[in-house]
Design a protein around this motif. Structure first.
Motif, PDB file in Angstrom:
ATOM      1  N   GLY A 176      13.532 106.516  -4.452  1.00  0.00           N
ATOM      2  CA  GLY A 176      13.124 107.358  -3.324  1.00  0.00           C
ATOM      3  C   GLY A 176      12.888 106.543  -2.062  1.00  0.00           C
ATOM      4  N   VAL A 177      12.254 105.381  -2.225  1.00  0.00           N
ATOM      5  CA  VAL A 177      11.988 104.505  -1.073  1.00  0.00           C
ATOM      6  C   VAL A 177      13.315 104.095  -0.426  1.00  0.00           C
ATOM      7  CG1 VAL A 177      11.098 102.246  -0.370  1.00  0.00           C
ATOM      8  CG2 VAL A 177       9.797 103.622  -1.997  1.00  0.00           C
ATOM      9  N   LYS A 178      14.244 103.679  -1.265  1.00  0.00           N
ATOM     10  CA  LYS A 178      15.513 103.153  -0.755  1.00  0.00           C
ATOM     11  C   LYS A 178      16.359 104.263  -0.116  1.00  0.00           C
ATOM     12  CE  LYS A 178      18.241  99.677  -0.113  1.00  0.00           C
ATOM     13  NZ  LYS A 178      17.862  98.526   0.722  1.00  0.00           N
ATOM     14  N   LEU A 179      16.334 105.459  -0.726  1.00  0.00           N
ATOM     15  CA  LEU A 179      17.107 106.564  -0.155  1.00  0.00           C
ATOM     16  C   LEU A 179      16.504 106.995   1.185  1.00  0.00           C
ATOM     17  CD1 LEU A 179      17.875 108.784  -3.293  1.00  0.00           C
ATOM     18  CD2 LEU A 179      19.538 107.545  -1.884  1.00  0.00           C
ATOM     19  N   ALA A 180      15.170 106.945   1.265  1.00  0.00           N
ATOM     20  CA  ALA A 180      14.513 107.372   2.499  1.00  0.00           C
ATOM     21  C   ALA A 180      14.721 106.353   3.612  1.00  0.00           C
ATOM     22  CB  ALA A 180      13.018 107.584   2.250  1.00  0.00           C
ATOM     23  N   ASN A 181      14.699 105.086   3.270  1.00  0.00           N
ATOM     24  CA  ASN A 181      14.883 104.058   4.300  1.00  0.00           C
ATOM     25  C   ASN A 181      15.692 102.886   3.740  1.00  0.00           C
ATOM     26  OD1 ASN A 181      14.807 102.190   6.311  1.00  0.00           O
ATOM     27  ND2 ASN A 181      12.574 102.161   6.547  1.00  0.00           N
ATOM     28  N   PRO A 182      17.030 102.950   3.885  1.00  0.00           N
ATOM     29  CA  PRO A 182      17.893 101.908   3.313  1.00  0.00           C
ATOM     30  C   PRO A 182      17.680 100.538   3.954  1.00  0.00           C
ATOM     31  CG  PRO A 182      19.163 103.829   4.030  1.00  0.00           C
ATOM     32  CD  PRO A 182      17.787 104.009   4.572  1.00  0.00           C
ATOM     33  N   ASP A 183      16.983 100.473   5.089  1.00  0.00           N
ATOM     34  CA  ASP A 183      16.742  99.174   5.731  1.00  0.00           C
ATOM     35  C   ASP A 183      15.711  98.346   4.985  1.00  0.00           C
ATOM     36  OD1 ASP A 183      18.513  99.779   7.695  1.00  0.00           O
ATOM     37  OD2 ASP A 183      17.001 100.499   9.113  1.00  0.00           O
ATOM     38  N   LEU A 184      14.959  98.977   4.093  1.00  0.00           N
ATOM     39  CA  LEU A 184      13.921  98.239   3.384  1.00  0.00           C
ATOM     40  C   LEU A 184      14.540  97.416   2.255  1.00  0.00           C
ATOM     41  CD1 LEU A 184      11.214 101.043   3.205  1.00  0.00           C
ATOM     42  CD2 LEU A 184      11.245  99.075   4.752  1.00  0.00           C
ATOM     43  N   ASP A 185      13.951  96.270   2.021  1.00  0.00           N
ATOM     44  CA  ASP A 185      14.390  95.375   0.950  1.00  0.00           C
ATOM     45  C   ASP A 185      13.475  95.638  -0.244  1.00  0.00           C
ATOM     46  OD1 ASP A 185      15.518  93.346  -0.479  1.00  0.00           O
ATOM     47  OD2 ASP A 185      14.541  91.728   0.628  1.00  0.00           O
ATOM     48  N   VAL A 186      14.006  96.285  -1.270  1.00  0.00           N
ATOM     49  CA  VAL A 186      13.154  96.799  -2.345  1.00  0.00           C
ATOM     50  C   VAL A 186      13.307  95.958  -3.618  1.00  0.00           C
ATOM     51  CG1 VAL A 186      12.600  98.807  -3.760  1.00  0.00           C
ATOM     52  CG2 VAL A 186      13.300  99.121  -1.374  1.00  0.00           C
ATOM     53  N   TRP A 187      12.180  95.504  -4.128  1.00  0.00           N
ATOM     54  CA  TRP A 187      12.111  94.764  -5.400  1.00  0.00           C
ATOM     55  C   TRP A 187      11.297  95.594  -6.378  1.00  0.00           C
ATOM     56  CZ3 TRP A 187      14.005  89.570  -5.834  1.00  0.00           C
ATOM     57  CH2 TRP A 187      14.391  88.950  -4.620  1.00  0.00           C
ATOM     58  N   VAL A 188      11.835  95.794  -7.572  1.00  0.00           N
ATOM     59  CA  VAL A 188      11.060  96.448  -8.626  1.00  0.00           C
ATOM     60  C   VAL A 188      10.580  95.368  -9.582  1.00  0.00           C
ATOM     61  CG1 VAL A 188      11.109  98.082 -10.543  1.00  0.00           C
ATOM     62  CG2 VAL A 188      12.388  98.576  -8.442  1.00  0.00           C
ATOM     63  N   ILE A 189       9.295  95.412  -9.899  1.00  0.00           N
ATOM     64  CA  ILE A 189       8.712  94.448 -10.833  1.00  0.00           C
ATOM     65  C   ILE A 189       8.249  95.222 -12.067  1.00  0.00           C
ATOM     66  CG2 ILE A 189       6.907  92.737 -11.204  1.00  0.00           C
ATOM     67  CD1 ILE A 189       8.910  91.919  -9.015  1.00  0.00           C
ATOM     68  N   SER A 190       8.699  94.795 -13.238  1.00  0.00           N
ATOM     69  CA  SER A 190       8.391  95.563 -14.436  1.00  0.00           C
ATOM     70  C   SER A 190       8.315  94.656 -15.662  1.00  0.00           C
ATOM     71  CB  SER A 190       9.481  96.617 -14.609  1.00  0.00           C
ATOM     72  OG  SER A 190       9.207  97.421 -15.723  1.00  0.00           O
ATOM     73  N   GLY A 191       7.828  95.225 -16.743  1.00  0.00           N
ATOM     74  CA  GLY A 191       7.752  94.464 -17.993  1.00  0.00           C
ATOM     75  C   GLY A 191       8.641  95.087 -19.058  1.00  0.00           C
ATOM     76  N   ASP A 192       8.611  94.540 -20.254  1.00  0.00           N
ATOM     77  CA  ASP A 192       9.508  95.041 -21.311  1.00  0.00           C
ATOM     78  C   ASP A 192       9.071  96.412 -21.818  1.00  0.00           C
ATOM     79  OD1 ASP A 192       7.690  92.793 -21.954  1.00  0.00           O
ATOM     80  OD2 ASP A 192       7.971  93.396 -24.030  1.00  0.00           O
ATOM     81  N   GLY A 193       7.770  96.655 -21.912  1.00  0.00           N
ATOM     82  CA  GLY A 193       7.310  97.980 -22.323  1.00  0.00           C
ATOM     83  C   GLY A 193       7.562  99.000 -21.232  1.00  0.00           C
ATOM     84  N   ASP A 194       7.209  98.638 -20.009  1.00  0.00           N
ATOM     85  CA  ASP A 194       7.358  99.501 -18.841  1.00  0.00           C
ATOM     86  C   ASP A 194       8.828  99.888 -18.618  1.00  0.00           C
ATOM     87  OD1 ASP A 194       5.901 100.625 -16.565  1.00  0.00           O
ATOM     88  OD2 ASP A 194       6.938  99.172 -15.313  1.00  0.00           O
ATOM     89  N   SER A 195       9.716  98.909 -18.770  1.00  0.00           N
ATOM     90  CA  SER A 195      11.138  99.122 -18.472  1.00  0.00           C
ATOM     91  C   SER A 195      11.917  99.745 -19.606  1.00  0.00           C
ATOM     92  CB  SER A 195      11.817  97.777 -18.187  1.00  0.00           C
ATOM     93  OG  SER A 195      11.558  97.351 -16.898  1.00  0.00           O
ATOM     94  N   LEU A 196      11.587  99.346 -20.818  1.00  0.00           N
ATOM     95  CA  LEU A 196      12.483  99.676 -21.927  1.00  0.00           C
ATOM     96  C   LEU A 196      11.887 100.661 -22.918  1.00  0.00           C
ATOM     97  CD1 LEU A 196      13.944  96.114 -22.282  1.00  0.00           C
ATOM     98  CD2 LEU A 196      15.237  98.171 -21.693  1.00  0.00           C
ATOM     99  N   SER A 197      10.568 100.913 -22.804  1.00  0.00           N
ATOM    100  CA  SER A 197       9.986 101.926 -23.676  1.00  0.00           C
ATOM    101  C   SER A 197       9.788 103.189 -22.839  1.00  0.00           C
ATOM    102  CB  SER A 197       8.654 101.411 -24.218  1.00  0.00           C
ATOM    103  OG  SER A 197       8.481 101.854 -25.535  1.00  0.00           O
ATOM    104  N   ILE A 198       8.672 103.268 -22.149  1.00  0.00           N
ATOM    105  CA  ILE A 198       8.374 104.498 -21.390  1.00  0.00           C
ATOM    106  C   ILE A 198       9.341 104.698 -20.226  1.00  0.00           C
ATOM    107  CG2 ILE A 198       6.615 103.359 -19.941  1.00  0.00           C
ATOM    108  CD1 ILE A 198       5.000 106.008 -20.171  1.00  0.00           C
ATOM    109  N   GLY A 199       9.871 103.613 -19.675  1.00  0.00           N
ATOM    110  CA  GLY A 199      10.727 103.759 -18.489  1.00  0.00           C
ATOM    111  C   GLY A 199      12.202 103.534 -18.754  1.00  0.00           C
ATOM    112  N   GLY A 200      12.597 103.526 -20.038  1.00  0.00           N
ATOM    113  CA  GLY A 200      13.996 103.236 -20.368  1.00  0.00           C
ATOM    114  C   GLY A 200      14.982 104.150 -19.662  1.00  0.00           C
ATOM    115  N   ASN A 201      14.621 105.408 -19.574  1.00  0.00           N
ATOM    116  CA  ASN A 201      15.522 106.373 -18.942  1.00  0.00           C
ATOM    117  C   ASN A 201      15.754 106.038 -17.471  1.00  0.00           C
ATOM    118  OD1 ASN A 201      17.074 108.717 -18.859  1.00  0.00           O
ATOM    119  ND2 ASN A 201      15.350 109.965 -18.190  1.00  0.00           N
ATOM    120  N   HIS A 202      14.678 105.693 -16.772  1.00  0.00           N
ATOM    121  CA  HIS A 202      14.816 105.425 -15.330  1.00  0.00           C
ATOM    122  C   HIS A 202      15.572 104.124 -15.084  1.00  0.00           C
ATOM    123  CE1 HIS A 202      12.124 108.712 -15.200  1.00  0.00           C
ATOM    124  NE2 HIS A 202      11.116 108.034 -15.697  1.00  0.00           N
ATOM    125  N   LEU A 203      15.332 103.127 -15.983  1.00  0.00           N
ATOM    126  CA  LEU A 203      16.074 101.867 -15.828  1.00  0.00           C
ATOM    127  C   LEU A 203      17.576 102.132 -15.980  1.00  0.00           C
ATOM    128  CD1 LEU A 203      16.398  98.855 -15.536  1.00  0.00           C
ATOM    129  CD2 LEU A 203      15.843  98.574 -17.953  1.00  0.00           C
TER     130      LEU A 203
END
Lengths: 622, 341
Positions: free
Chosen positions: B84-111
């Motif tokens: 959403g941040v990137k779509l709203a303002n493509p000029d921003l430099d966006v970094w996502v910081i995540s862990g293995d549980g966050d990314s691959l368990s509860i957030g697997g779908n979004h990753l």
């Protein structure tokens, strides 16, 4: 049954009627919704007031001929003001036995049935659960029946256009429309124009449909009327001057969001995940890219709301829409938006539940979910639209509150409002109140939870602003620095502040008015959302009968208008009609300790006027 | 009056916020935040245009320690917020910081979806093969048999390989590095930043409290050179203390094998040359597991294509260039209307 050519051109004696309810019904593949839509346009152009109610199955193409595959479209129009789609149809057009089976119970005594005998085959009768053909026995003796082989007549009418048998039969709905146009003295031209435009690349289809409309109309002209009074006329209604169109709730909502983004001078970001009946907002907005709208079909409901929050964080007006089960999935993220105090508009096009419930049927049972349905003390603003056209204003108001108070706003619509249409005096977009957002840019003493003293709203500093780099998150933050804080007193203060901010919106919304009736009296009917039409009409009827009854309709569900408590205190009895088991009722009773009573209906169908009238009478006349 | 002074060159320290770091002493996350601050200083990234978005977990505290914009969101959803941040303002430099549980368990779908859509952002996954913040439960990357509070007899479900998952999702940039590799890690971050599209970086991160030493077999001094294969585009896949080991395609099979250069007639010319645009090669490299193989580190796959946010913006701009100034009044008056006098 077909009359002779000799009487064909004589204008029938038309009976003048004040209002009429017609229900078109057939298989979900019969083009019923298109037929209804055309009749609506034509009737609007004829100057009648009107309201419509499409009622279709969840299955896209349910097995042909089955009762669960019946699609219906009801229109109520008249020469007086029309508030609802009507209690009981005067006319039922049944394109197959299943349509007759499902809808006959609603038809008023003495009502007219137009049935397609071509579809009343043994097979279809059996599928619909008829042992005998009802057109052949006296089971329909209470009604007037026009039984015609629509299929055969349609094929005959379009035979010169060179269509396949299947394509030709698809014109059945237009033949029927032509006949109903004749019955109610409607102009055929708007439909011809529409057909010509729609089938520009296939003129033979347009011509066949036009031929079918004409043939149906001609059939009416030549119909031998044995009992008289088959043809009617409905005069134009007294309507305020202006430029009009018909509008559905979805259209008004989508355009209202654009108006809201223009009013706040923010770009609109809309994210959704396919769900009935809310998806149409995504469809509508995705066609309006020229307005700078970014639409995002997310991978799920959670991603939809999260991306909208991300867009708001980056300085857009973030909006998401869903229906009850989808809203449930969004709940945690809405809590985040409450905690970090970012604007967000969440639209809930409510449907019958719980769980999957009945996706295409209407209900207003998510009021508690909207007001209370989150973990912890997490207040937000809730507003509700009362009619399809009202969705426009409510969307603008949602954008105003969300941005002025840096809060999520839950906008409640429902399946009925979304799909129903009504005439709308088109507003002037340039006259809409301007509420421009100004982002915080001053680095002096800045922290992200600096608050406006009046609104308690926090400073909105968007990424990209030099010198205001800051971090926000769902962890509790210090009132005075915005940094993470686990201090006990601070959490108390932040919780109190979040609540006071939302409560304070009550000072910034209009006082509650009485829609119809008097300030104080014997009884107030208090409603919200799409029950507006039936409540208002019921109160009209009751007041004409001399009953001291008033109608109050609440737009701002949370916070409630500041004067509501004293206003309601002026009535001896309060009755709250709702399409749930008593949710606004519970809120009013808990907020004001009022002895209010509920009138509740959860059948997936809107209230009938008569149901409300009867309920009030039974209370006042006992 | 504000007097504008010419901006000085920002140093790594300028990217550190004033917030006290609350990770356990000795946590690998310290090294990663240091590498990130160094990277941003090398890139001279404008702090006001840089946004760190995180979910929930130890890694997710990261944005608080960066003197940029930061958003600590909810568990598993950082990728969606960031989209959403990137779509709203493509000029921003966006970094996502995540862990293995966050990314691959509860957030697997979004990753999966942020990678397949190719949203132009950097996704850094701190993989420590454990849930740290909730006190040590096994995670979706924990090895079979991991004993943890929730699996006292050992875990019985197979782990997911993050880099392999990313490739499977259609990521166009997949890289790996190690928390303690203070030279290599900033290089990988810089490559990820340069890449246009979703850049996926798995960082092997040591959890000193709940999973200490989980990567020591290929990260400790003394064993690292023989157990890591640091890939570089255009260079042969050679590793080992003596630089005498290489990776080649096993003759007659669709699989890799380790060979010793100089033995059995094997020359460096027999060893595969790393082509980071070759997805099939990347798929084989990320699946290499110890002890039979070294662990592949570096930019394993990089093959840019159009970004999602770019394509979305293009459609909007095209619609705007066609239609002229959008007019809500005209829109609401389109279709059948009528006048009541």
């Amino acid at each position: 049954m077909v009359g002779t050519a000799a009487v064909a051109m004589e204008e029938p004696l038309r009976e003048e009627v004040e209002d009429v309810v017609i229900r078109f019904a057939g298989d979900s593949g019969d083009g019923i919704q298109i037929t209804g839509g055309q009749f609506t346009q034509t009737t609007a152009l004829a100057g009648n007031d009107l309201a419509t109610f499409p009622d279709f199955p969840a299955e896209i193409r349910a097995p042909a001929g089955t009762t669960f595959g019946v699609s219906a479209f009801q229109i109520h129009f008249g020469s007086r003001d029309i508030k609802t789609a009507g209690d009981a149809p005067d006319v039922l057009v049944a394109l197959n036995p299943a349509a007759l089976k499902v809808n006959l119970g609603d038809l008023r005594d003495g009502g007219l049935i137009v049935a397609d005998t071509g579809a009343f085959t043994d097979r279809n009768l059996k599928k619909a659960g008829f042992d005998q053909n009802p057109l052949d026995n006296d089971s329909l003796a209470n009604y007037r029946v026009v039984a015609i082989d629509v299929s055969k007549n349609t094929l005959e009418a379009v035979k010169d256009e060179g269509l396949s048998q299947k394509e030709a039969l698809r014109c059945k709905n237009m033949w029927t429309l032509g006949l109903v146009y004749w019955l109610y003295d409607r102009d055929r031209k708007p439909t011809f124009d529409w057909l010509t435009g729609k089938f520009k690349s296939r003129p033979e289809i347009a011509n066949a449909n036009i031929a079918a409309v004409n043939a149906g109309h001609a059939f009416g002209e030549t119909m031998e009327v044995s009992d008289g009074g088959v043809a009617y006329t409905v005069s134009a209604a007294e309507i305020d001057p202006g430029l009009y169109r018909t509008v559905t709730g979805i259209e008004a909502l989508s355009w209202g969001l654009i108006a809201g983004s223009q009013s706040t001078q923010l770009d609109l970001f809309f994210a959704g995940y396919p769900i009935t009946p809310a998806s149409s907002v995504l469809h509508t907005l995705s066609r309006l890219k020229e307005f700078g709208v970014i639409t995002f079909q997310a991978e799920d409901e959670i991603a939809a709301v999260c991306s909208a929050i991300g867009a708001s964080y980056a300085g857009n007006l973030g909006v998401t829409a869903s229906s009850g089960p989808g809203i449930a999935l969004k709940t945690e993220a809405i809590g985040l938006a409450i905690s970090v105090e970012l604007p967000l508009v969440v639209i809930n096009v409510q449907r019958a539940g719980p769980s999957t419930g009945m996706p295409t049927k209407t209900e207003q049972s998510d009021l508690h979910q909207a007001v209370y349905g989150r973990n912890a003390d997490s207040p937000l603003a809730v507003i509700a639209a009362k009619s399809p056209a009202d969705c426009f204003e409510v969307a603008i108001e949602a954008a105003r509150i969300a941005t002025k108070y840096m809060t999520p706003v839950m906008l409640l619509a429902d399946g009925y409002l979304a799909n129903a249409s009504e005439p709308w005096r088109i507003p002037d977009a340039t006259a809409i109140e301007s509420n421009p957002v100004s982002f915080h840019t001053d680095p002096d003493e800045f922290h992200p939870f600096l608050r406006d003293e009046t609104t308690l709203s926090r400073a909105w500093a968007v990424p990209g602003t030099p010198g205001l780099e800051h971090r926000i998150g769902g962890i509790e933050k210090s009132y005075s620095t915005g940094n993470i804080s686990y201090e006990p007193e601070n959490h108390q203060k932040m919780t109190d502040t979040r609540r006071a901010k939302i409560d304070g919106i009550a000072k910034d919304i209009p006082d509650q008015t009485v829609e119809l009736g008097s300030q104080g009296g014997k009884m107030a009917l208090v409603g919200w959302g799409s029950t507006f039409g039936p409540i208002n009409r019921a109160v009209q009827i009751l007041r004409a009968d001399g009953h001291d009854v008033s109608h109050i309709h609440i737009r701002h569900i949370w916070p409630l208008p500041a004067n509501l408590e004293s206003l309601l205190g002026g009535y001896e009895q309060i009755l709250v009609p709702e399409m749930n088991t008593g949710q606004l009722l519970t809120v009013l009773r808990s907020e004001y300790l009022l002895p209010a009573e509920g009138l509740n209906k959860v059948s997936g169908q809107p209230f009938k006027v008569a149901e409300i009238v009867d309920a009030v009478r039974s209370r006042l006349e006992k | 009056m504000n007097v504008q002074t010419p901006p000085e060159k920002l140093t790594a320290k300028d990217y550190a916020s004033d917030q006290e770091v609350r990770w356990c002493p000795g946590c690998g996350d310290y090294a990663i935040v240091r590498a990130m601050q160094k990277t941003l200083a090398e890139l001279q990234s404008p702090p006001e245009k840089t946004v760190f978005v995180s979910g929930i977990g130890c890694a997710a505290r990261f944005p608080y320690y960066m003197a940029t914009y930061g958003f600590h969101t909810i568990h598993g959803r950082a990728a969606s917020l960031a989209t959403g941040v990137k779509l709203a303002n493509p000029d921003l430099d966006v970094w996502v910081i995540s862990g293995d549980g966050d990314s691959l368990s509860i957030g697997g779908n979004h990753l999966m979806h942020v990678l397949r859509r190719n949203v132009n952002l950097q996704y850094i996954l701190f993989n420590n093969e454990i849930y740290g913040l909730t006190k040590g439960q096994y995670s979706p990357t924990s090895r079979l048999g991991t004993r943890s509070p929730s699996t006292p007899l050992g875990s019985v479900d197979a782990p997911v390989n993050p880099a392999s998952f990313a490739l499977g999702c259609g990521a166009k940039f997949v890289a790996r590095s190690i928390d303690s590799s203070q030279k290599h890690l900033p290089e990988v971050f810089t490559r990820a930043h340069t890449h246009q599209g979703a850049s996926f970086v798995e960082v092997f991160q040591n959890c000193i409290v709940y999973n200490d030493g989980v990567y020591s077999s290929f990260t400790e001094k003394g064993v690292a050179e023989d157990n890591q294969l640091i890939v570089e585009h255009g260079k042969p896949l050679v590793f080992g203390k003596e630089r005498d080991k290489g990776i080649r395609l096993k003759p007659g099979a669709m699989e890799l094998e380790v060979v010793t250069i100089g033995k059995n007639g094997v020359t460096v010319g027999d060893v595969l040359v790393h082509d980071e645009t070759n997805k099939l090669a990347a798929t084989l490299l990320v699946e290499m597991e110890r002890p039979a193989f070294p662990v592949a580190i570096g930019v394993l796959y990089c093959n840019p294509s159009e970004t999602y946010d770019g394509a979305v913006r293009n459609q909007v701009e095209l619609a705007q260039s066609k239609g002229g100034k959008p007019d809500l009044n005209a829109l609401m008056r389109s279709g059948p209307t009528w006048t009541v006098d």
